[in-house]
Design a protein around this motif. Structure first.
Motif, PDB file in Angstrom:
ATOM      1  N   ASN A   1       9.386  10.507  -8.067  1.00  0.00           N
ATOM      2  CA  ASN A   1       9.389  10.436  -6.604  1.00  0.00           C
ATOM      3  C   ASN A   1       8.407   9.357  -6.139  1.00  0.00           C
ATOM      4  O   ASN A   1       7.694   8.749  -6.951  1.00  0.00           O
ATOM      5  CB  ASN A   1       9.043  11.799  -5.972  1.00  0.00           C
ATOM      6  CG  ASN A   1       7.697  12.327  -6.420  1.00  0.00           C
ATOM      7  OD1 ASN A   1       6.750  11.571  -6.646  1.00  0.00           O
ATOM      8  ND2 ASN A   1       7.601  13.643  -6.566  1.00  0.00           N
ATOM      9  N   GLY A   2       8.369   9.139  -4.820  1.00  0.00           N
ATOM     10  CA  GLY A   2       7.530   8.082  -4.274  1.00  0.00           C
ATOM     11  C   GLY A   2       6.055   8.305  -4.473  1.00  0.00           C
ATOM     12  O   GLY A   2       5.299   7.363  -4.746  1.00  0.00           O
ATOM     13  N   GLU A   3       5.642   9.547  -4.344  1.00  0.00           N
ATOM     14  CA  GLU A   3       4.224   9.855  -4.511  1.00  0.00           C
ATOM     15  C   GLU A   3       3.749   9.565  -5.928  1.00  0.00           C
ATOM     16  O   GLU A   3       2.671   8.977  -6.141  1.00  0.00           O
ATOM     17  CB  GLU A   3       3.961  11.334  -4.155  1.00  0.00           C
ATOM     18  CG  GLU A   3       4.114  11.679  -2.690  1.00  0.00           C
ATOM     19  CD  GLU A   3       5.567  11.962  -2.282  1.00  0.00           C
ATOM     20  OE1 GLU A   3       5.787  12.312  -1.113  1.00  0.00           O
ATOM     21  OE2 GLU A   3       6.468  11.833  -3.157  1.00  0.00           O
TER      22      GLU A   3
ATOM     23  N   GLN B   1       3.443   5.742  -6.533  1.00  0.00           N
ATOM     24  CA  GLN B   1       2.209   5.154  -6.015  1.00  0.00           C
ATOM     25  C   GLN B   1       1.021   5.468  -6.929  1.00  0.00           C
ATOM     26  O   GLN B   1       0.164   4.615  -7.146  1.00  0.00           O
ATOM     27  CB  GLN B   1       1.935   5.683  -4.608  1.00  0.00           C
ATOM     28  CG  GLN B   1       2.939   5.191  -3.569  1.00  0.00           C
ATOM     29  CD  GLN B   1       2.640   5.741  -2.201  1.00  0.00           C
ATOM     30  OE1 GLN B   1       1.820   5.207  -1.453  1.00  0.00           O
ATOM     31  NE2 GLN B   1       3.289   6.845  -1.863  1.00  0.00           N
TER      32      GLN B   1
ATOM     33  N   GLY C   1      11.863  14.211  -0.388  1.00  0.00           N
ATOM     34  CA  GLY C   1      10.466  13.964  -0.020  1.00  0.00           C
ATOM     35  C   GLY C   1      10.329  12.596   0.604  1.00  0.00           C
ATOM     36  O   GLY C   1      11.087  12.229   1.514  1.00  0.00           O
ATOM     37  N   MET C   2       9.400  11.813   0.111  1.00  0.00           N
ATOM     38  CA  MET C   2       9.253  10.450   0.593  1.00  0.00           C
ATOM     39  C   MET C   2      10.448   9.618   0.120  1.00  0.00           C
ATOM     40  O   MET C   2      10.649   9.424  -1.060  1.00  0.00           O
ATOM     41  CB  MET C   2       7.953   9.830   0.073  1.00  0.00           C
ATOM     42  CG  MET C   2       7.687   8.425   0.603  1.00  0.00           C
ATOM     43  SD  MET C   2       6.279   7.627  -0.208  1.00  0.00           S
ATOM     44  CE  MET C   2       4.966   8.780   0.173  1.00  0.00           C
TER      45      MET C   2
ATOM     46  N   GLU D   1      10.641   4.341   2.644  1.00  0.00           N
ATOM     47  CA  GLU D   1       9.216   4.516   2.933  1.00  0.00           C
ATOM     48  C   GLU D   1       8.377   4.209   1.696  1.00  0.00           C
ATOM     49  O   GLU D   1       7.296   3.609   1.796  1.00  0.00           O
ATOM     50  CB  GLU D   1       8.944   5.936   3.420  1.00  0.00           C
ATOM     51  CG  GLU D   1       7.479   6.212   3.755  1.00  0.00           C
ATOM     52  CD  GLU D   1       6.926   5.295   4.842  1.00  0.00           C
ATOM     53  OE1 GLU D   1       5.694   5.083   4.855  1.00  0.00           O
ATOM     54  OE2 GLU D   1       7.714   4.782   5.671  1.00  0.00           O
ATOM     55  N   THR D   2       8.862   4.609   0.531  1.00  0.00           N
ATOM     56  CA  THR D   2       8.148   4.291  -0.707  1.00  0.00           C
ATOM     57  C   THR D   2       8.063   2.779  -0.888  1.00  0.00           C
ATOM     58  O   THR D   2       7.008   2.238  -1.246  1.00  0.00           O
ATOM     59  CB  THR D   2       8.861   4.918  -1.918  1.00  0.00           C
ATOM     60  OG1 THR D   2       8.910   6.331  -1.763  1.00  0.00           O
ATOM     61  CG2 THR D   2       8.129   4.578  -3.217  1.00  0.00           C
TER      62      THR D   2
ATOM     63  N   ARG E   1       5.445   1.298   1.472  1.00  0.00           N
ATOM     64  CA  ARG E   1       4.062   1.555   1.053  1.00  0.00           C
ATOM     65  C   ARG E   1       3.678   0.729  -0.172  1.00  0.00           C
ATOM     66  O   ARG E   1       2.564   0.213  -0.259  1.00  0.00           O
ATOM     67  CB  ARG E   1       3.870   3.052   0.785  1.00  0.00           C
ATOM     68  CG  ARG E   1       4.025   3.919   2.022  1.00  0.00           C
ATOM     69  CD  ARG E   1       3.541   5.327   1.790  1.00  0.00           C
ATOM     70  NE  ARG E   1       3.801   6.184   2.941  1.00  0.00           N
ATOM     71  CZ  ARG E   1       3.333   7.417   3.082  1.00  0.00           C
ATOM     72  NH1 ARG E   1       2.573   7.937   2.113  1.00  0.00           N
ATOM     73  NH2 ARG E   1       3.616   8.127   4.150  1.00  0.00           N
TER      74      ARG E   1
END
Length: 240
Positions: A36-38, A41, A60-61, A65-66, A69
């Motif tokens: 996932n995006g989190e 990162q 989720g993200m 949006e990912t 960021r």
């Protein structure tokens, strides 16, 4: 070349993620995974990657949006979006978020690896020598600072928007063919993806033109490409 390149695969589907891990690894890439995006990162804070493969649809993200960021936190890192659709709205959103390219599922691994190599090659290209400030009418472009202003106010441009505007302004007054513009901005593998240019030019017109429907700067050369008007004193009518 591949064995020195690290690719981060961000995909919530474990089967696709594992397939990409094994296939790209067999081709010599060093592959990292995030679901996932989190997590993506977090991995990018720990490991230096040469490119990111990012699914546009994730819980989720989301992918957009990912992408935004990652682009903000790691400027210049190439991001290739993986999408099941090839629609203009997706392209607009992803390019504005900082994506470098798109691959539509299902994809051929040869196409995917070619696109990875293309974005990595451009990232690793030697830095160009210092370029002078380019000014046309009320638009100024500072290539070294990657800054564009109109009437002294900064205009935010996504990476591909900036590169497209830069190339057109460098060749102001001369028609630039679609194929040449695509190759200069995306690399030599590109030349038929005119929808990319249509999206980019539409976005640029919204950002730099007083009236995007009657552009004063970025003119359309019918059946050829685009031309950046070298002087606003010209009386010719702008095409769309």
């Amino acid at each position: 070349m591949e064995q020195n390149n690290r690719i981060l695969v961000v995909e919530d589907d474990a089967g696709i993620r594992r397939s990409l891990f094994e296939t790209l690894g067999a081709l010599g890439f060093s592959v990292g995974e995030a679901h996932n995006g989190e997590e993506a990162q977090q991995r990018l804070r720990m490991v230096t990657y040469n490119a990111v493969l990012l699914d546009i649809n994730m819980p989720g993200m989301g992918g957009i949006e990912t992408c935004r960021r990652i682009s903000q936190q790691h400027p210049g890192l190439p991001i290739i979006m993986l999408t099941v659709r090839d629609e203009e709205d997706d392209i607009v959103e992803a390019l504005d978020a900082g994506a470098s390219d798109f691959v539509t599922k299902p994809f051929q691994i040869r196409e995917l690896t070619a696109r990875i190599r293309a974005v990595v090659r451009r990232q690793n290209a030697p830095l160009a020598t210092t370029e002078p400030l380019t000014v046309v009418g009320e638009i100024s472009l500072d290539a070294d600072r990657r800054r564009v202003e109109k009437r002294g106010e900064q205009i935010h441009l996504a990476p591909k928007e900036f590169e497209t505007l830069r190339y057109l302004m460098q060749h102001a007054g001369r028609p630039v063919r679609h194929e040449r513009l695509l190759a200069s901005v995306w690399g030599p593998l590109y030349g038929t993806e005119r929808e990319y240019l249509r999206v980019i030019v539409n976005q640029l017109r919204k950002k730099i033109e007083d009236d995007p429907s009657h552009p004063a700067y970025i003119l359309t050369e019918s059946h050829i490409g685009y031309r950046f008007r070298p002087s606003l004193d010209e009386t010719e009518e702008a095409g769309r």
